[in-house]
Design a protein around this motif. Structure first.
Motif, PDB file in Angstrom:
ATOM      1  N   PHE A   1     -52.863  50.752 -78.676  1.00 28.06           N
ATOM      2  CA  PHE A   1     -53.325  50.100 -79.903  1.00 28.06           C
ATOM      3  C   PHE A   1     -54.036  48.812 -79.502  1.00 28.06           C
ATOM      4  CE2 PHE A   1     -52.772  47.391 -83.652  1.00 28.06           C
ATOM      5  CZ  PHE A   1     -53.203  48.243 -84.663  1.00 28.06           C
ATOM      6  N   ILE A   2     -55.367  48.832 -79.647  1.00 27.98           N
ATOM      7  CA  ILE A   2     -56.187  47.683 -79.222  1.00 27.98           C
ATOM      8  C   ILE A   2     -57.203  47.380 -80.318  1.00 27.98           C
ATOM      9  CG2 ILE A   2     -57.850  46.851 -77.490  1.00 27.98           C
ATOM     10  CD1 ILE A   2     -56.416  48.665 -75.426  1.00 27.98           C
ATOM     11  N   ASP A   3     -57.360  46.105 -80.647  1.00 30.32           N
ATOM     12  CA  ASP A   3     -58.319  45.704 -81.691  1.00 30.32           C
ATOM     13  C   ASP A   3     -58.065  46.417 -83.018  1.00 30.32           C
ATOM     14  OD1 ASP A   3     -59.965  43.620 -80.864  1.00 30.32           O
ATOM     15  OD2 ASP A   3     -61.296  44.936 -79.710  1.00 30.32           O
ATOM     16  N   ASN A   4     -56.812  46.540 -83.369  1.00 36.78           N
ATOM     17  CA  ASN A   4     -56.400  47.193 -84.631  1.00 36.78           C
ATOM     18  C   ASN A   4     -56.743  48.682 -84.706  1.00 36.78           C
ATOM     19  OD1 ASN A   4     -55.064  45.060 -85.719  1.00 36.78           O
ATOM     20  ND2 ASN A   4     -56.521  44.633 -87.368  1.00 36.78           N
ATOM     21  N   GLU A   5     -56.948  49.307 -83.551  1.00 33.23           N
ATOM     22  CA  GLU A   5     -57.219  50.745 -83.568  1.00 33.23           C
ATOM     23  C   GLU A   5     -56.430  51.461 -82.484  1.00 33.23           C
ATOM     24  OE1 GLU A   5     -61.358  51.712 -83.259  1.00 33.23           O
ATOM     25  OE2 GLU A   5     -61.840  50.316 -84.907  1.00 33.23           O
ATOM     26  N   PHE A   6     -56.067  52.698 -82.781  1.00 25.93           N
ATOM     27  CA  PHE A   6     -55.486  53.534 -81.736  1.00 25.93           C
ATOM     28  C   PHE A   6     -56.613  54.034 -80.849  1.00 25.93           C
ATOM     29  CE2 PHE A   6     -52.084  53.872 -84.928  1.00 25.93           C
ATOM     30  CZ  PHE A   6     -51.025  53.448 -84.129  1.00 25.93           C
ATOM     31  N   VAL A   7     -56.467  53.816 -79.560  1.00 18.06           N
ATOM     32  CA  VAL A   7     -57.536  54.221 -78.638  1.00 18.06           C
ATOM     33  C   VAL A   7     -56.933  55.017 -77.482  1.00 18.06           C
ATOM     34  CG1 VAL A   7     -59.031  52.259 -79.158  1.00 18.06           C
ATOM     35  CG2 VAL A   7     -57.327  52.049 -77.344  1.00 18.06           C
ATOM     36  N   PRO A   8     -57.681  56.005 -76.978  1.00 13.26           N
ATOM     37  CA  PRO A   8     -57.174  56.748 -75.822  1.00 13.26           C
ATOM     38  C   PRO A   8     -57.119  55.830 -74.595  1.00 13.26           C
ATOM     39  CG  PRO A   8     -59.412  57.456 -76.390  1.00 13.26           C
ATOM     40  CD  PRO A   8     -59.006  56.465 -77.433  1.00 13.26           C
TER      41      PRO A   8
ATOM     42  N   ARG B   1     -58.138  38.052 -75.824  1.00  9.64           N
ATOM     43  CA  ARG B   1     -58.898  36.836 -75.481  1.00  9.64           C
ATOM     44  C   ARG B   1     -59.986  36.571 -76.518  1.00  9.64           C
ATOM     45  NH1 ARG B   1     -56.597  33.625 -72.253  1.00  9.64           N
ATOM     46  NH2 ARG B   1     -57.426  32.364 -73.914  1.00  9.64           N
ATOM     47  N   ARG B   2     -60.717  37.657 -76.852  1.00 11.38           N
ATOM     48  CA  ARG B   2     -61.794  37.531 -77.853  1.00 11.38           C
ATOM     49  C   ARG B   2     -61.224  36.983 -79.158  1.00 11.38           C
ATOM     50  NH1 ARG B   2     -63.823  42.270 -76.170  1.00 11.38           N
ATOM     51  NH2 ARG B   2     -62.658  43.402 -77.757  1.00 11.38           N
ATOM     52  N   ALA B   3     -60.129  37.567 -79.597  1.00 10.06           N
ATOM     53  CA  ALA B   3     -59.552  37.139 -80.877  1.00 10.06           C
ATOM     54  C   ALA B   3     -59.092  35.684 -80.801  1.00 10.06           C
ATOM     55  CB  ALA B   3     -58.384  38.042 -81.246  1.00 10.06           C
ATOM     56  N   PHE B   4     -58.598  35.290 -79.656  1.00 10.25           N
ATOM     57  CA  PHE B   4     -58.106  33.908 -79.527  1.00 10.25           C
ATOM     58  C   PHE B   4     -59.238  32.910 -79.329  1.00 10.25           C
ATOM     59  CE2 PHE B   4     -56.420  30.195 -77.349  1.00 10.25           C
ATOM     60  CZ  PHE B   4     -55.386  29.857 -78.209  1.00 10.25           C
ATOM     61  N   ASP B   5     -60.196  33.261 -78.448  1.00 11.74           N
ATOM     62  CA  ASP B   5     -61.230  32.291 -78.066  1.00 11.74           C
ATOM     63  C   ASP B   5     -62.373  32.209 -79.080  1.00 11.74           C
ATOM     64  OD1 ASP B   5     -59.890  31.656 -75.717  1.00 11.74           O
ATOM     65  OD2 ASP B   5     -60.865  33.282 -74.600  1.00 11.74           O
TER      66      ASP B   5
ATOM     67  N   GLY C   1     -62.429  33.879 -82.335  1.00 14.52           N
ATOM     68  CA  GLY C   1     -62.076  33.989 -83.743  1.00 14.52           C
ATOM     69  C   GLY C   1     -62.169  35.408 -84.235  1.00 14.52           C
ATOM     70  N   PRO C   2     -61.842  35.636 -85.503  1.00 15.84           N
ATOM     71  CA  PRO C   2     -61.568  34.615 -86.521  1.00 15.84           C
ATOM     72  C   PRO C   2     -60.144  34.028 -86.457  1.00 15.84           C
ATOM     73  CG  PRO C   2     -61.350  36.799 -87.469  1.00 15.84           C
ATOM     74  CD  PRO C   2     -61.745  36.992 -86.042  1.00 15.84           C
TER      75      PRO C   2
ATOM     76  N   PHE D   1     -50.413  46.312 -89.304  1.00 12.97           N
ATOM     77  CA  PHE D   1     -50.832  44.960 -88.921  1.00 12.97           C
ATOM     78  C   PHE D   1     -52.112  44.559 -89.677  1.00 12.97           C
ATOM     79  CE2 PHE D   1     -48.791  45.650 -84.461  1.00 12.97           C
ATOM     80  CZ  PHE D   1     -47.535  45.388 -84.993  1.00 12.97           C
ATOM     81  N   ALA D   2     -53.089  45.471 -89.682  1.00 11.25           N
ATOM     82  CA  ALA D   2     -54.343  45.169 -90.377  1.00 11.25           C
ATOM     83  C   ALA D   2     -54.094  45.042 -91.883  1.00 11.25           C
ATOM     84  CB  ALA D   2     -55.375  46.257 -90.087  1.00 11.25           C
ATOM     85  N   GLU D   3     -53.255  45.929 -92.393  1.00  6.77           N
ATOM     86  CA  GLU D   3     -52.921  45.901 -93.822  1.00  6.77           C
ATOM     87  C   GLU D   3     -52.302  44.543 -94.212  1.00  6.77           C
ATOM     88  OE1 GLU D   3     -50.120  49.017 -94.775  1.00  6.77           O
ATOM     89  OE2 GLU D   3     -49.730  48.099 -96.749  1.00  6.77           O
ATOM     90  N   ALA D   4     -51.505  43.996 -93.290  1.00  5.25           N
ATOM     91  CA  ALA D   4     -50.885  42.696 -93.552  1.00  5.25           C
ATOM     92  C   ALA D   4     -51.903  41.562 -93.452  1.00  5.25           C
ATOM     93  CB  ALA D   4     -49.743  42.460 -92.567  1.00  5.25           C
ATOM     94  N   GLY D   5     -53.038  41.840 -92.800  1.00  8.19           N
ATOM     95  CA  GLY D   5     -54.085  40.825 -92.712  1.00  8.19           C
ATOM     96  C   GLY D   5     -54.380  40.317 -91.311  1.00  8.19           C
ATOM     97  N   LEU D   6     -53.764  40.920 -90.295  1.00 14.78           N
ATOM     98  CA  LEU D   6     -54.041  40.480 -88.925  1.00 14.78           C
ATOM     99  C   LEU D   6     -55.435  40.933 -88.499  1.00 14.78           C
ATOM    100  CD1 LEU D   6     -50.790  41.093 -86.805  1.00 14.78           C
ATOM    101  CD2 LEU D   6     -51.843  38.894 -87.382  1.00 14.78           C
ATOM    102  N   PRO D   7     -56.288  40.044 -88.045  1.00 14.79           N
ATOM    103  CA  PRO D   7     -57.597  40.464 -87.546  1.00 14.79           C
ATOM    104  C   PRO D   7     -57.450  41.286 -86.261  1.00 14.79           C
ATOM    105  CG  PRO D   7     -57.489  38.070 -87.867  1.00 14.79           C
ATOM    106  CD  PRO D   7     -56.099  38.593 -87.990  1.00 14.79           C
ATOM    107  N   PRO D   8     -58.478  42.059 -85.913  1.00 14.01           N
ATOM    108  CA  PRO D   8     -58.441  42.841 -84.672  1.00 14.01           C
ATOM    109  C   PRO D   8     -58.180  41.942 -83.464  1.00 14.01           C
ATOM    110  CG  PRO D   8     -60.391  43.403 -85.972  1.00 14.01           C
ATOM    111  CD  PRO D   8     -59.730  42.247 -86.662  1.00 14.01           C
TER     112      PRO D   8
END
Ligand code: NAP
Ligand code: MG
Length: 487
Positions: free
Chosen positions: A7-14, A51-55, A57-58, A190-197
């Motif tokens: 689970f990365i960036d709010n998506e299930f990924v292989p 890192r992207r989400a932290f450095d 934003g949002p 997580f996304a439903e609660a409002g957490l950004p990717p």
């Protein structure tokens, strides 16, 4: 059979790794899912997202109030989904459904507590002697790597995720290889609660394959780990290469001390609850039961009588009081300690695998009590993490406290007595991060959790828990417009 993914960036990924791990129902040994055994490349991808989400934003710009609201939303969602998640927790970890339901209620309380705390993180203004203003600001540490065990899968995830989100950090979390299912089942919420990717990323896999790269990655600023002392030491060593902050919760060999004046019935109950709850797979298990000699025989007898009546079974059956151990590996480990105990001390009850009827299909072991255990015995010094108790007699308070503290661990301790002087002397002298009086195991999100000595570094829960995810920035603001006038 279900196939789960990362689970990365709010998506299930292989996963990049093509290796997979079987997820097993320990009550039946059925394979219920397969999960990726992620590798360093997968970890790098998750860290990049965090890192992207932290450095950039949002998340960086998300106000504390909003972070709090997101955590409240998560708490609500967990409460709505509690029945479904508790059932999955039981199927994956083995624990009795009633205990899993208790865990889910604690998970919601944890998100809620840290939702409330988000707006209470603040700095300080320091009085300095010059014409200046001195500030201490609190800032999120950055990307947290979080590595958790299998005994309370979703609750351990909540203990890690909630304070990190509260602080404004982003995370890469690795569940234990045995129990990845509940945190992944919660992930879409997580996304439903409002957490950004990118704020919460989950990477499954073995410790060496998926855990070690999190610890080594230069993009990770902090490691929070719960598990064994051996792995905790490895993590501390590996974290040194990039000087990561580490917090460690490494279990224990906690003493549960019974004086003759304690309420007898409550005491016997407390001894069994302290060591057998969650099949004994508890970091704070009261696995050393110290009993004053004048009640020793009677106490042991009463414990044995009650232990024999503990109902073992698949956790999913509501009447079950003790489920299977989590895995074949843990079953083998506990079986070895049961055999070792027979050589080191006297067996009062149990001491074998539980194989009657349907129990033969799962990783069940009998609740086991050894007595006349020398405190130096391996079964009294090493964390077993199963339903195995060592009962040890003592003659007086001094001896009780000496034995209690004679361990390399220092997570928890409990003392049972009606004598307030004695209780408070014990509170003062026990070398443990948590001391219970006339109870054992109650755990509250409001109160600090962590160990003295080799039980770990740092504290989880309460306002202490969020400190682990904060940096302090000192700011000096000159109020004097004149040049320094030195050179
Ligand atoms: P463990 O090996 O310490 O596992 C804890 C977590 O660390 C797991 O997610 C594990 O991954 C990961 N890990 C293992 N090696 C790692 C490495 N080199 N770098 C980064 N992460 C790593 O515990 P265990 O094997 O599950 O259980 C063994 C014993 O540990 C138990 O019998 C018990 O005594 C103790 N334990 C203590 C606690 C506690 O709450 N303090 C909890 C669980 C176990 P994997 O998925 O590969 O295991
Ligand atoms: Mg392991």
């Amino acid at each position: 059979m279900k196939t789960v993914s990362l689970f990365i960036d709010n998506e299930f990924v292989p996963a990049h790794s093509t290796e997979v791990l079987e997820v097993v129902n320990p009550a039946t040994q059925e394979v219920i899912a397969s999960s990726p055994d992620a590798d360093a490349e997968d970890v790098a991808r998750a860290v990049a997202a965090a890192r992207r989400a932290f450095d950039e934003g949002p998340w960086k710009e998300t106000a504390a109030e909003e972070r709090g609201r997101i955590l409240f939303n998560l708490a609500d969602i967990v409460r709505d989904r509690a029945a479904e998640l508790a059932e999955l927790e039981t199927i994956n970890s083995g624990k009795p459904i009633v205990e899993a339901e208790g865990d889910l209620s604690d998970v919601a309380a944890c998100f809620e507590y840290y939702g409330g705390l988000a707006t209470k993180i603040h700095g300080e203004v320091l009085p300095v002697p010059d014409n200046a203003m001195s500030l201490a600001l609190r800032e999120p540490i950055g990307v947290a790597g979080q590595i958790i065990p299998w005994n309370y899968p979703l609750l351990m995830a909540a203990w890690k995720l909630a304070p990190a989100i509260c602080a404004g950090c982003t995370t890469v979390l690795k569940p234990a290889e045995q129990t990845p299912l509940t945190v992944l089942a919660l992930a879409p919420s997580f996304a439903e609660a409002g957490l950004p990717p990118g704020v919460v990323n989950i990477v499954t896999g073995l410790g060496e394959h998926a855990g070690a790269p999190i610890v080594a990655h230069p993009g990770v600023d902090k490691i929070a780990f719960t598990g064994s002392v051996e792995v905790g030491k490895k993590i501390m060593r590996a974290a040194a290469d990039t000087v990561k902050k580490v917090s460690l919760e490494l279990g224990g060999k906690s003493p549960n001390i019974f004086f003759a004046d304690a309420d007898f019935e409550a005491a016997v109950d407390g001894a069994l609850f302290g060591v057998f709850i969650n099949q004994g797979e508890v970091c704070s298990a009261g696995s050393r039961i110290l009993v004053e000699r004048s009640i020793y025989g009677k106490f042991l007898e009463a414990m044995v009588e009650k232990a024999k009546r503990i109902r073992l079974g698949p956790g999913i059956e509501r009447s079950t009081q003790m489920g299977p151990l989590v895995s074949r590996e843990q079953f083998d480990r506990v079986r070895e300690y049961q055999e070792l105990g027979k050589r080191e001390a006297k067996l009062a009850v149990g001491g074998a695998a539980a194989v009657s009827g349907p129990l033969a299909r799962g990783f069940f072991v009998e609740p086991t009590i050894f007595y006349d255990v020398p405190n130096s015995a391996r079964i009294a010094q090493e964390e077993i993490f199963g339903p195995v108790a060592s009962v040890i007699p003592f003659d007086d308070e001094r001896e009780a406290l000496r034995i209690a503290n004679d361990t390399s661990y220092g997570l928890a301790a409990a003392v049972w007595t009606r004598d307030i002087f004695r209780a408070l002397r014990a509170v003062k002298n026990l070398k443990a991060g948590i001391v219970w009086v006339n109870h054992m195991q109650p755990t509250y999100v409001e109160a600090p959790w962590g160990g003295y000595k080799q039980s770990g570094i740092g504290r989880e829960l309460g306002r202490w828990g969020v400190e682990e995810y904060l940096e302090v920035k000192q700011v000096y603001i000159n109020l004097n417009e004149q040049p320094i006038g030195w050179f």
